[in-house]
Design an enzyme around this catalytic site. Sequence first.
Site, short mmCIF file in Angstrom:
data_model
loop_
_atom_site.label_atom_id
_atom_site.label_comp_id
_atom_site.label_asym_id
_atom_site.label_seq_id
_atom_site.Cartn_x
_atom_site.Cartn_y
_atom_site.Cartn_z
N LYS A 51 0.84 -1.21 0.00
CA LYS A 51 0.00 0.00 0.00
C LYS A 51 0.87 1.25 0.00
CE LYS A 51 -3.86 -2.40 2.14
NZ LYS A 51 -4.62 -2.78 3.32
N GLN A 95 -4.85 -1.51 9.44
CA GLN A 95 -4.74 -2.84 8.85
C GLN A 95 -5.35 -3.90 9.77
OE1 GLN A 95 -3.73 -3.38 5.74
NE2 GLN A 95 -3.90 -5.60 5.84
N ASP A 118 -11.30 2.78 3.74
CA ASP A 118 -11.59 1.35 3.73
C ASP A 118 -13.09 1.10 3.57
OD1 ASP A 118 -9.79 -0.73 3.83
OD2 ASP A 118 -9.41 -0.56 5.98
#
Length: 278
Positions: A51, A95, A118
């Site tokens: 990422k 995460q 997200d």
Amino acid sequence: MIIDGKALSAKIRGDIKEEAAKLKAAKGRAPGLAVIIAGDDPASRVYVRNKILACGEAGFYSVHKEYPADVKKEELIDAILTLNGDEAIDGILVQLPLPKHLNAEEILPFIDVKKDVDGLSAYQQGLLLQGTPDLISCTPNGVIELIKFAGVSIAGKDAVVIGRSNMVGKPMAMLLLGENATVTVCHSKTKNLSEVVKRADIVVAAIGRAKFITADMIKDGAVVIDVGMNSVGGKLCGDVDFDAVKDIASAITPVPGGVGPMTITMLLKNTLKSAQSK
Ligand code: GUN
């Protein structure tokens, strides 16, 4: 047809890079993403590194915050609150999975919903449910792009999603519904799963079990999208028995090289969108 997620990803990332450069020229700053990771799960570390690398390649600003596996909940919440107030940051991602002593439901809600790239917050998932999405969960959004890239029209098709997680299955079902598919969601308690999947024109497998979807479950000419990322003997393997299913499906995504690259691409897209909306 093997659907090439790397090729589609490269094309979209090229467009995103151009848009990021335009934003920088206009506003004097690039889109900014912050990624928080706690603990040392090897797969999570690889995802986070990818990422951050993708941000650099797209000309984004990025912040990478690492915490030990025994980090306290309050420390992560403090980091989130600081990033919420940071003008250079447009997206915040924690995460998952978090270390066992931490509960994501007690931490993620502190992320400013406008920075929830997200798409996991109740606000962003609520917008999707209502048919007015803003920041869409990355993996399901990438799946829709892959289906369209394959030239498949979704409206009126029977779509079956296997898996009902907040990150993939549920938003996937809402997106397919938004594209006017007739959607069925299957899960571990579904009766006659094989028969249900066999009726599908579009199959999205998000189960988390290697080669769970076998050739006998797939209708001739179906489109098969494999969200699975299972490690089998150190090798990455999807939820679909690719070698057998590829001869029956009209289009199928490989693992790796299908859905995976698109997830990060959609993360960049959401971060850019958040930056553009300010
Ligand atoms: N872990 C595996 N995939 C993802 C993702 O898309 N977002 C977050 N936050 N964690 C993940």
